[in-house]
Design a protein around this motif. Structure first.
Motif, PDB file in Angstrom:
ATOM      1  N   TYR A  52       0.823  -1.208   0.000  1.00 52.83           N
ATOM      2  CA  TYR A  52       0.000   0.000   0.000  1.00 52.83           C
ATOM      3  C   TYR A  52       0.862   1.266   0.000  1.00 52.83           C
ATOM      4  CZ  TYR A  52      -3.751   3.168   0.821  1.00 52.83           C
ATOM      5  OH  TYR A  52      -4.638   4.201   0.678  1.00 52.83           O
ATOM      6  N   GLY A  53       1.978   1.224   0.713  1.00 48.59           N
ATOM      7  CA  GLY A  53       2.861   2.396   0.758  1.00 48.59           C
ATOM      8  C   GLY A  53       3.447   2.722  -0.602  1.00 48.59           C
ATOM      9  N   LEU A  54       3.698   1.708  -1.390  1.00 52.43           N
ATOM     10  CA  LEU A  54       4.232   1.932  -2.732  1.00 52.43           C
ATOM     11  C   LEU A  54       3.175   2.591  -3.614  1.00 52.43           C
ATOM     12  CD1 LEU A  54       6.704   1.383  -4.582  1.00 52.43           C
ATOM     13  CD2 LEU A  54       5.590  -0.751  -5.252  1.00 52.43           C
ATOM     14  N   VAL A  55       1.945   2.120  -3.496  1.00 54.14           N
ATOM     15  CA  VAL A  55       0.845   2.715  -4.257  1.00 54.14           C
ATOM     16  C   VAL A  55       0.671   4.187  -3.877  1.00 54.14           C
ATOM     17  CG1 VAL A  55      -1.667   2.697  -4.530  1.00 54.14           C
ATOM     18  CG2 VAL A  55      -0.390   0.561  -4.665  1.00 54.14           C
ATOM     19  N   THR A  56       0.739   4.467  -2.588  1.00 54.46           N
ATOM     20  CA  THR A  56       0.583   5.854  -2.134  1.00 54.46           C
ATOM     21  C   THR A  56       1.668   6.738  -2.739  1.00 54.46           C
ATOM     22  OG1 THR A  56      -0.348   5.043  -0.064  1.00 54.46           O
ATOM     23  CG2 THR A  56       0.410   7.324  -0.086  1.00 54.46           C
ATOM     24  N   ALA A  57       2.897   6.237  -2.723  1.00 56.05           N
ATOM     25  CA  ALA A  57       4.030   7.052  -3.176  1.00 56.05           C
ATOM     26  C   ALA A  57       4.052   7.231  -4.696  1.00 56.05           C
ATOM     27  CB  ALA A  57       5.340   6.423  -2.716  1.00 56.05           C
ATOM     28  N   LEU A  58       3.582   6.245  -5.434  1.00 57.69           N
ATOM     29  CA  LEU A  58       3.722   6.310  -6.886  1.00 57.69           C
ATOM     30  C   LEU A  58       2.420   6.624  -7.608  1.00 57.69           C
ATOM     31  CD1 LEU A  58       6.172   3.399  -7.739  1.00 57.69           C
ATOM     32  CD2 LEU A  58       6.650   5.751  -7.059  1.00 57.69           C
ATOM     33  N   CYS A  59       1.296   6.208  -7.058  1.00 65.56           N
ATOM     34  CA  CYS A  59       0.033   6.348  -7.784  1.00 65.56           C
ATOM     35  C   CYS A  59      -0.825   7.471  -7.224  1.00 65.56           C
ATOM     36  CB  CYS A  59      -0.766   5.041  -7.725  1.00 65.56           C
ATOM     37  SG  CYS A  59       0.205   3.573  -8.054  1.00 65.56           S
ATOM     38  N   VAL A  60      -0.776   7.692  -5.922  1.00 67.60           N
ATOM     39  CA  VAL A  60      -1.670   8.669  -5.296  1.00 67.60           C
ATOM     40  C   VAL A  60      -1.024  10.055  -5.265  1.00 67.60           C
ATOM     41  CG1 VAL A  60      -2.976   9.253  -3.216  1.00 67.60           C
ATOM     42  CG2 VAL A  60      -2.727   6.850  -3.902  1.00 67.60           C
ATOM     43  N   GLY A 241      15.870   1.855  -6.690  1.00 69.40           N
ATOM     44  CA  GLY A 241      15.308   3.212  -6.726  1.00 69.40           C
ATOM     45  C   GLY A 241      13.857   3.142  -7.117  1.00 69.40           C
ATOM     46  N   THR A 242      13.014   3.992  -6.538  1.00 72.07           N
ATOM     47  CA  THR A 242      11.585   3.763  -6.645  1.00 72.07           C
ATOM     48  C   THR A 242      10.808   4.984  -7.119  1.00 72.07           C
ATOM     49  OG1 THR A 242      11.830   2.223  -4.793  1.00 72.07           O
ATOM     50  CG2 THR A 242       9.587   2.908  -5.358  1.00 72.07           C
ATOM     51  N   ASN A 278      15.201   0.242  -0.055  1.00 74.96           N
ATOM     52  CA  ASN A 278      15.752   1.163   0.926  1.00 74.96           C
ATOM     53  C   ASN A 278      14.714   2.026   1.643  1.00 74.96           C
ATOM     54  OD1 ASN A 278      15.264   2.669  -1.496  1.00 74.96           O
ATOM     55  ND2 ASN A 278      17.364   2.168  -2.103  1.00 74.96           N
ATOM     56  N   GLN A 279      13.429   1.839   1.359  1.00 67.60           N
ATOM     57  CA  GLN A 279      12.405   2.624   2.062  1.00 67.60           C
ATOM     58  C   GLN A 279      11.303   1.680   2.516  1.00 67.60           C
ATOM     59  OE1 GLN A 279      12.710   6.355  -0.848  1.00 67.60           O
ATOM     60  NE2 GLN A 279      11.359   6.736   0.884  1.00 67.60           N
ATOM     61  N   SER A 280      11.226   1.477   3.814  1.00 74.58           N
ATOM     62  CA  SER A 280      10.416   0.368   4.304  1.00 74.58           C
ATOM     63  C   SER A 280       8.924   0.572   4.092  1.00 74.58           C
ATOM     64  CB  SER A 280      10.726   0.066   5.772  1.00 74.58           C
ATOM     65  OG  SER A 280      10.159   1.030   6.609  1.00 74.58           O
ATOM     66  N   GLU A 281       8.487   1.813   3.812  1.00 71.67           N
ATOM     67  CA  GLU A 281       7.050   1.969   3.552  1.00 71.67           C
ATOM     68  C   GLU A 281       6.646   1.352   2.212  1.00 71.67           C
ATOM     69  OE1 GLU A 281       9.245   4.520   3.402  1.00 71.67           O
ATOM     70  OE2 GLU A 281       8.408   6.243   2.307  1.00 71.67           O
ATOM     71  N   PHE A 282       7.603   1.100   1.350  1.00 73.60           N
ATOM     72  CA  PHE A 282       7.258   0.557   0.028  1.00 73.60           C
ATOM     73  C   PHE A 282       7.021  -0.959   0.063  1.00 73.60           C
ATOM     74  CE2 PHE A 282       9.972   4.194  -1.820  1.00 73.60           C
ATOM     75  CZ  PHE A 282       8.941   5.086  -1.598  1.00 73.60           C
ATOM     76  N   LYS A 315       4.736  -4.312 -10.958  1.00 76.04           N
ATOM     77  CA  LYS A 315       3.593  -3.868 -11.751  1.00 76.04           C
ATOM     78  C   LYS A 315       3.079  -2.516 -11.241  1.00 76.04           C
ATOM     79  CE  LYS A 315      -1.004  -5.291 -13.392  1.00 76.04           C
ATOM     80  NZ  LYS A 315      -0.771  -4.914 -14.784  1.00 76.04           N
ATOM     81  N   ILE A 316       3.096  -2.315  -9.931  1.00 75.88           N
ATOM     82  CA  ILE A 316       2.683  -1.018  -9.380  1.00 75.88           C
ATOM     83  C   ILE A 316       3.587   0.084  -9.939  1.00 75.88           C
ATOM     84  CG2 ILE A 316       2.520   0.365  -7.267  1.00 75.88           C
ATOM     85  CD1 ILE A 316       1.876  -2.348  -5.804  1.00 75.88           C
ATOM     86  N   GLU A 317       4.908  -0.161  -9.890  1.00 78.81           N
ATOM     87  CA  GLU A 317       5.841   0.835 -10.436  1.00 78.81           C
ATOM     88  C   GLU A 317       5.551   1.090 -11.908  1.00 78.81           C
ATOM     89  OE1 GLU A 317       9.901   0.235  -7.840  1.00 78.81           O
ATOM     90  OE2 GLU A 317       9.767  -0.798  -9.759  1.00 78.81           O
ATOM     91  N   ASP A 318       5.347   0.011 -12.634  1.00 81.20           N
ATOM     92  CA  ASP A 318       5.155   0.081 -14.083  1.00 81.20           C
ATOM     93  C   ASP A 318       3.885   0.861 -14.431  1.00 81.20           C
ATOM     94  OD1 ASP A 318       4.503  -0.587 -16.783  1.00 81.20           O
ATOM     95  OD2 ASP A 318       5.763  -2.373 -16.654  1.00 81.20           O
ATOM     96  N   GLU A 319       2.774   0.471 -13.859  1.00 86.09           N
ATOM     97  CA  GLU A 319       1.500   1.096 -14.210  1.00 86.09           C
ATOM     98  C   GLU A 319       1.470   2.568 -13.790  1.00 86.09           C
ATOM     99  OE1 GLU A 319      -0.692  -0.150 -16.090  1.00 86.09           O
ATOM    100  OE2 GLU A 319      -0.263  -2.313 -16.051  1.00 86.09           O
ATOM    101  N   CYS A 320       1.974   2.851 -12.592  1.00 90.59           N
ATOM    102  CA  CYS A 320       1.894   4.229 -12.113  1.00 90.59           C
ATOM    103  C   CYS A 320       2.901   5.123 -12.836  1.00 90.59           C
ATOM    104  CB  CYS A 320       2.038   4.261 -10.598  1.00 90.59           C
ATOM    105  SG  CYS A 320       0.657   3.372  -9.823  1.00 90.59           S
ATOM    106  N   ALA A 321       4.015   4.556 -13.283  1.00 89.97           N
ATOM    107  CA  ALA A 321       4.941   5.330 -14.114  1.00 89.97           C
ATOM    108  C   ALA A 321       4.311   5.610 -15.480  1.00 89.97           C
ATOM    109  CB  ALA A 321       6.260   4.584 -14.272  1.00 89.97           C
ATOM    110  N   GLN A 322       3.608   4.633 -16.007  1.00 95.55           N
ATOM    111  CA  GLN A 322       2.929   4.870 -17.287  1.00 95.55           C
ATOM    112  C   GLN A 322       1.878   5.969 -17.152  1.00 95.55           C
ATOM    113  OE1 GLN A 322       1.894   1.592 -20.019  1.00 95.55           O
ATOM    114  NE2 GLN A 322       2.464   0.236 -18.354  1.00 95.55           N
ATOM    115  N   ALA A 323       1.153   5.961 -16.026  1.00 96.11           N
ATOM    116  CA  ALA A 323       0.146   6.998 -15.799  1.00 96.11           C
ATOM    117  C   ALA A 323       0.797   8.375 -15.750  1.00 96.11           C
ATOM    118  CB  ALA A 323      -0.615   6.714 -14.504  1.00 96.11           C
TER     119      ALA A 323
END
Ligand SMILES: [Zn+2]
Length: 336
Positions: A52-60, A241-242, A278-282, A315-323
């Motif tokens: 969820y933390g990864l989604v927050t950082a990259l998608c939200v 890197g994220t 390197n970032q535990s919320e991810f 996939k989270i990284e991929d989709e949210c980077a595409q967005a």
């Protein structure tokens, strides 16, 4: 000390960028479509979203833009010690030291330690050296320090380990580190080992294979290595890197996407079931390591999320980077 560094080429070319192993029903090629696909990839076991933390950082709420080389020096937080969490033995041969947000990892071998990322400059002494001492580990045994990229939360303690213990610093971001004007108020690490794609760092009975994954920074490196859970070998992928705090143009997003897709393919081919960074919320490292204390006999290690979950992470990284890339293309002033 028994150690070696090896550069390999060849097999990497065989891995195509598109075989990320995250194929799913067609995602509409729209900002909304990619964001929805990224968010839905966060699902985990027992309805607990594990990324969820990864989604927050990259998608939200994605970060935008690179920190300038003349960014002000990091300030010492007077309450910094309150953020330090209990260091943990994560696996038989992998230890974690960090806060709710920052992670550093220590891989132990038969001939010393490999430290993976080094926290912020003012935290390194207490969090890493103090952490190792709490864990009963001798910081002088750190022979290699792998710095996944040259931002302050990863490279801040590199100088400390280089200057005090003579540890070798391995990174692909020497240019970024050397170009920083104020980022290293206690001393800048001197250029040492330049990480290259396919390089292996071997110490005693442990080997880390490094992969160039430019995007988050120009020299970001990721790694694949084995850890052991009660004697059982598991393959871990370290995503170097994220976030999108790089120049936000299409070319940089294309580079980021290519790197993450390739790393996803490499992780899949290696059978990685553990995803760390390197970032535990991810990846939920801090929470998952707390859960470790309540692990029942026969229960899977909380960080051993499985190959499909590792694929979801990418996939989270991929989709949210595409967005984000599509958003930029829709902004004429910033496009290209
Ligand atoms: Zn960074």
């Amino acid at each position: 000390m028994q150690s070696s560094i090896r550069r390999t080429v060849g097999m990497l070319a065989l891995l195509t960028l598109s075989s990320a192993g995250t194929q799913s029903p067609a995602v509409p090629d729209t900002i909304e479509g990619h964001l929805a696909a990224g968010k839905s990839a966060a699902g985990g076991r027992d309805n607990t979203p594990d990324f969820y933390g990864l989604v927050t950082a990259l998608c939200v709420a994605p970060q935008r833009g690179a920190p300038p080389l003349d960014a002000p020096a990091p300030r010492e937080d007077p309450d910094r010690k309150a953020t330090y969490m209990q260091p943990k033995k994560a696996f038989d041969d992998l230890y974690w030291m960090g806060t709710e947000s920052v992670s550093a990892w220590l891989l132990t071998s038969s001939d010393g330690y490999i430290l993976y990322d080094t926290a912020n400059v003012y935290d390194a002494e207490d969090l890493l050296i103090g952490g190792m001492q709490k864990l009963g580990l001798d910081p002088a045994k750190v022979k290699y320090v792998i710095v996944s990229h040259g931002h302050r939360g990863e490279s801040g303690g590199a100088y400390l380990f280089q200057s005090r213990y003579g540890a070798h610093i391995v990174t692909g971001d020497w240019d970024l580190i050397e170009g920083s004007l104020h980022g290293y108020p206690t001393g800048k690490p001197k250029r040492d080992i330049v990480a290259t794609d396919g390089m292996t760092i071997t110490l005693g009975n442990r080997t880390v294979t490094l992969y160039a994954t430019p995007g988050h920074t120009p020299g970001t490196i990721s790694g694949i290595f084995q850890v052991h859970d009660r004697g059982k070998p598991l393959t871990a992928v370290y995503s170097g890197g994220t976030e999108f705090n790089f120049p936000n143009d299409v070319a940089h997003f294309d580079q980021y996407l290519a790197s993450e897709r390739r790393l996803a393919a490499l992780a899949s081919a290696a059978g990685a079931t553990v995803i760390i960074n390197n970032q535990s919320e991810f990846n939920g490292a801090a929470d998952k390591l707390r859960m470790l204390a309540d692990r029942r006999p026969g229960e899977r290690h909380p960080l051993d999320v499985g190959a499909r979950a590792v694929a979801r992470y990418f996939k989270i990284e991929d989709e949210c980077a595409q967005a984000q890339r599509l958003k930029i293309m829709a902004e004429p002033a910033r496009g290209g």
